[in-house]
Design a protein around this motif. Structure first.
Motif, PDB file in Angstrom:
ATOM      1  N   GLU A 280       0.826  -1.208   0.000  1.00 18.19           N
ATOM      2  CA  GLU A 280       0.000   0.000   0.000  1.00 18.19           C
ATOM      3  C   GLU A 280       0.860   1.257   0.000  1.00 18.19           C
ATOM      4  O   GLU A 280       0.544   2.241  -0.675  1.00 18.19           O
ATOM      5  CB  GLU A 280      -0.905  -0.012   1.222  1.00 18.19           C
ATOM      6  N   SER A 281       1.942   1.214   0.796  1.00 18.48           N
ATOM      7  CA  SER A 281       2.837   2.367   0.816  1.00 18.48           C
ATOM      8  C   SER A 281       3.462   2.599  -0.551  1.00 18.48           C
ATOM      9  O   SER A 281       3.528   3.748  -1.035  1.00 18.48           O
ATOM     10  CB  SER A 281       3.919   2.154   1.874  1.00 18.48           C
ATOM     11  N   LEU A 282       3.920   1.495  -1.145  1.00 19.55           N
ATOM     12  CA  LEU A 282       4.499   1.636  -2.487  1.00 19.55           C
ATOM     13  C   LEU A 282       3.467   2.115  -3.484  1.00 19.55           C
ATOM     14  O   LEU A 282       3.768   2.902  -4.392  1.00 19.55           O
ATOM     15  CB  LEU A 282       5.099   0.301  -2.939  1.00 19.55           C
ATOM     16  N   HIS A 283       2.243   1.640  -3.299  1.00 20.51           N
ATOM     17  CA  HIS A 283       1.173   2.079  -4.201  1.00 20.51           C
ATOM     18  C   HIS A 283       0.930   3.577  -4.063  1.00 20.51           C
ATOM     19  O   HIS A 283       0.778   4.303  -5.054  1.00 20.51           O
ATOM     20  CB  HIS A 283      -0.103   1.292  -3.905  1.00 20.51           C
ATOM     21  N   ARG A 284       0.884   4.032  -2.785  1.00 22.42           N
ATOM     22  CA  ARG A 284       0.671   5.469  -2.572  1.00 22.42           C
ATOM     23  C   ARG A 284       1.819   6.280  -3.162  1.00 22.42           C
ATOM     24  O   ARG A 284       1.601   7.318  -3.796  1.00 22.42           O
ATOM     25  CB  ARG A 284       0.532   5.762  -1.072  1.00 22.42           C
ATOM     26  N   ARG A 285       3.041   5.786  -2.923  1.00 25.81           N
ATOM     27  CA  ARG A 285       4.190   6.502  -3.475  1.00 25.81           C
ATOM     28  C   ARG A 285       4.166   6.489  -4.988  1.00 25.81           C
ATOM     29  O   ARG A 285       4.491   7.491  -5.649  1.00 25.81           O
ATOM     30  CB  ARG A 285       5.490   5.877  -2.964  1.00 25.81           C
ATOM     31  N   LEU A 286       3.759   5.332  -5.540  1.00 27.62           N
ATOM     32  CA  LEU A 286       3.684   5.238  -7.000  1.00 27.62           C
ATOM     33  C   LEU A 286       2.632   6.182  -7.550  1.00 27.62           C
ATOM     34  O   LEU A 286       2.868   6.887  -8.538  1.00 27.62           O
ATOM     35  CB  LEU A 286       3.382   3.793  -7.414  1.00 27.62           C
ATOM     36  N   VAL A 287       1.460   6.187  -6.892  1.00 25.87           N
ATOM     37  CA  VAL A 287       0.390   7.089  -7.350  1.00 25.87           C
ATOM     38  C   VAL A 287       0.838   8.540  -7.250  1.00 25.87           C
ATOM     39  O   VAL A 287       0.610   9.354  -8.153  1.00 25.87           O
ATOM     40  CB  VAL A 287      -0.890   6.845  -6.529  1.00 25.87           C
ATOM     41  N   MET A 288       1.527   8.859  -6.133  1.00 29.90           N
ATOM     42  CA  MET A 288       2.002  10.220  -5.944  1.00 29.90           C
ATOM     43  C   MET A 288       3.024  10.589  -7.012  1.00 29.90           C
ATOM     44  O   MET A 288       2.979  11.686  -7.588  1.00 29.90           O
ATOM     45  CB  MET A 288       2.618  10.365  -4.547  1.00 29.90           C
ATOM     46  N   ARG A 289       3.950   9.634  -7.260  1.00 35.42           N
ATOM     47  CA  ARG A 289       4.948   9.907  -8.295  1.00 35.42           C
ATOM     48  C   ARG A 289       4.289  10.046  -9.669  1.00 35.42           C
ATOM     49  O   ARG A 289       4.673  10.917 -10.476  1.00 35.42           O
ATOM     50  CB  ARG A 289       5.974   8.778  -8.322  1.00 35.42           C
ATOM     51  N   ILE A 290       3.317   9.169  -9.941  1.00 35.25           N
ATOM     52  CA  ILE A 290       2.631   9.248 -11.241  1.00 35.25           C
ATOM     53  C   ILE A 290       1.898  10.581 -11.362  1.00 35.25           C
ATOM     54  O   ILE A 290       1.923  11.233 -12.415  1.00 35.25           O
ATOM     55  CB  ILE A 290       1.665   8.061 -11.414  1.00 35.25           C
TER      56      ILE A 290
END
Length: 459
Positions: A280-290
């Motif tokens: 989930e953390s990676l997902h949030r970071r990925l979404v934020m980066r995207i």
């Protein structure tokens, strides 16, 4: 795609308070500038009792406020003072209470580390060109390791943190410490020997760990010998050198880089809940980066769109320019035409003034005027001459012999009409003419007395 780069901060048509504005500005700044290096000179250094350090970082053209909180200030080995040239690493933030823009620091290094930074970049470029950082060379970590070797210092918090994590998450895993120096001149050779020994022991995975420090403290992990020893290991290696923001050459060569030693232990001993949280953390970071990437691409696209001009727009602009030039040409033509018309009117006026008919009319008018004046002038002249003649006649009459004759005198004239002035001009028997005041007499000389006769005025 996010059309508005500030939509992610819920700024669409929303009236913000000052606190809300500063809070969202801080989030945006910390999100975009999360980990940057800045170099400058320290000024206005302050050390309050809280243990935090505040100073201003400046160069020749600008300055920015910096905050180094107590936990990070304890790791700074260099004595900070005003005028010291340093390189700092941290994130851009905003002090919401005053709305001040500032840097929140986690590392402060003397600017003299530039030589080490250049050596770091040169070795990184060299090893990257040789393919040591290539993803194809990376070995995946085992899903359920049973024996793990730890290459680190036997003293300090690093080994205790790793053991603590494994006891909590995977107590069944066998841990083996291969002790080595992690700082100083002898550290490089010891780390190389420890890597070879651990690789030969048949561990499921290896952890290369060290606590945080300055670039100089971590330099043994940036040596080429250590990097090639890591690359030569068959056993998967997790590099956990320094804190999350610290980066070393061994991190690039290792199969996996962990931000901290504890994180390295968690990578090799994950549980399902932690794995879920990490995903989930990676997902949030990925979404934020995207989103950040989309926002930057959107801004770049908007910039390109503003620069890119549609042919229709160019045609409209050219048409507008053509209309403008046409109107300007018409106005110029009208001004020129009016100027020429006014000049023509002036020339016509001058020509009309010089026209023969006008001249003849003026001359005829003048002639008529003179014709009217001429009889009057003649009458006046004749009247004046008549009066003058009468005056002269009166004057002449006064001195005229006729006037004398009118008073009783007479004039004797001979046959030729010459006046007889003396008796000697006559002869006896000569016929004379006596001119009287009125009329004349024909007389004959009976006798001419040459002796003058005195006549009495009283007779």
């Amino acid at each position: 795609m996010i059309k508005d780069p500030f939509a992610r901060l819920n700024l669409d048509r929303e009236v913000l308070t000052v606190s809300q504005l500063n809070g969202r500005a801080r989030v945006l700044l910390e999100d975009v500038f999360s980990n940057i290096w800045v170099e400058g000179e320290i000024s206005n250094l302050a050390r309050p009792a809280s243990g935090h350090i505040y100073f201003t970082l400046k160069d020749s053209g600008a300055q920015v406020r910096c905050a180094l909180f107590r936990n990070n200030a304890a790791r700074v080995r260099q004595a900070l003072k005003d005028g010291l040239a340093v390189k700092v690493r941290g994130k851009v933030s905003l002090f919401e209470g005053r709305g001040d823009y500032q840097l929140i620091l986690d590392t402060v290094e003397p600017a003299g580390d530039g030589a080490l930074r250049l050596a770091f970049d040169a070795l990184k470029e060299k090893l990257s060109a040789e393919g040591l950082f290539s993803p194809e060379r990376k070995v995946p970590l085992p899903a359920h390791p049973q024996r793990i070797g730890i290459i680190s210092s036997p003293t300090g918090a690093v080994i205790r943190d790793i053991i603590s994590v494994f006891r909590r998450r995977a107590p069944q895993v066998e841990l083996t410490l291969i002790p080595t120096a992690v700082q100083g001149r002898e550290a490089t050779a010891q780390i190389v020997r420890a890597l070879k020994l651990a690789d030969a022991r048949g561990f499921d995975a290896l952890i290369l760990a060290r606590g945080g420090g300055s670039l100089e403290d971590l330099w043994c992990f940036n040596e080429e010998a250590v990097a090639r020893a890591v690359d030569a290991c068959v056993t998967p290696i997790v590099s956990a050198v320094g804190h999350e923001t610290d980066v070393s050459i061994s991190d690039f060569v290792a199969d996996v880089r962990a931000p901290t030693p504890s994180a390295a232990a968690e990578l090799l001993a994950p549980d399902s809940s932690d794995l879920q949280r990490r995903v989930e953390s990676l997902h949030r970071r990925l979404v934020m980066r995207i989103r950040d990437r989309l926002m930057r691409d959107r801004l770049r696209l908007d910039g390109l769109a503003r620069r890119l001009r549609h042919p229709g727009e160019r045609l409209r602009q050219q048409a507008q320019r053509l209309d403008d030039l046409d109107m300007r040409m018409r106005r110029a033509f009208e001004r020129s035409l009016n100027t020429r018309r006014e000049r023509l009117i002036r020339l016509e006026t001058r020509l009309a003034a010089q026209h023969p008919g006008r001249q003849l009319a003026m001359l005829r008018q003048r002639l008529d005027s003179l014709a009217e004046r001429l009889p009057r002038a003649m009458r006046e002249g004749l009247k004046s001459r008549r009066l003058q003649l009468q005056s002269q006649m009166q004057t002449l009459h006064v001195v005229s012999p006729l006037a004398t004759l009118g008073r009783g005198y007479s004039i004797l004239l001979d046959e030729r009409g010459n006046a007889i002035r003396s008796a000697g001009q006559t002869r006896t028997g000569q016929r004379l003419k006596a001119r009287l005041g009125e009329g004349e007499l024909h007389v004959r000389v009976e006798d001419n007395h040459l002796t003058p006769v005195t006549l009495s005025l009283l007779d």
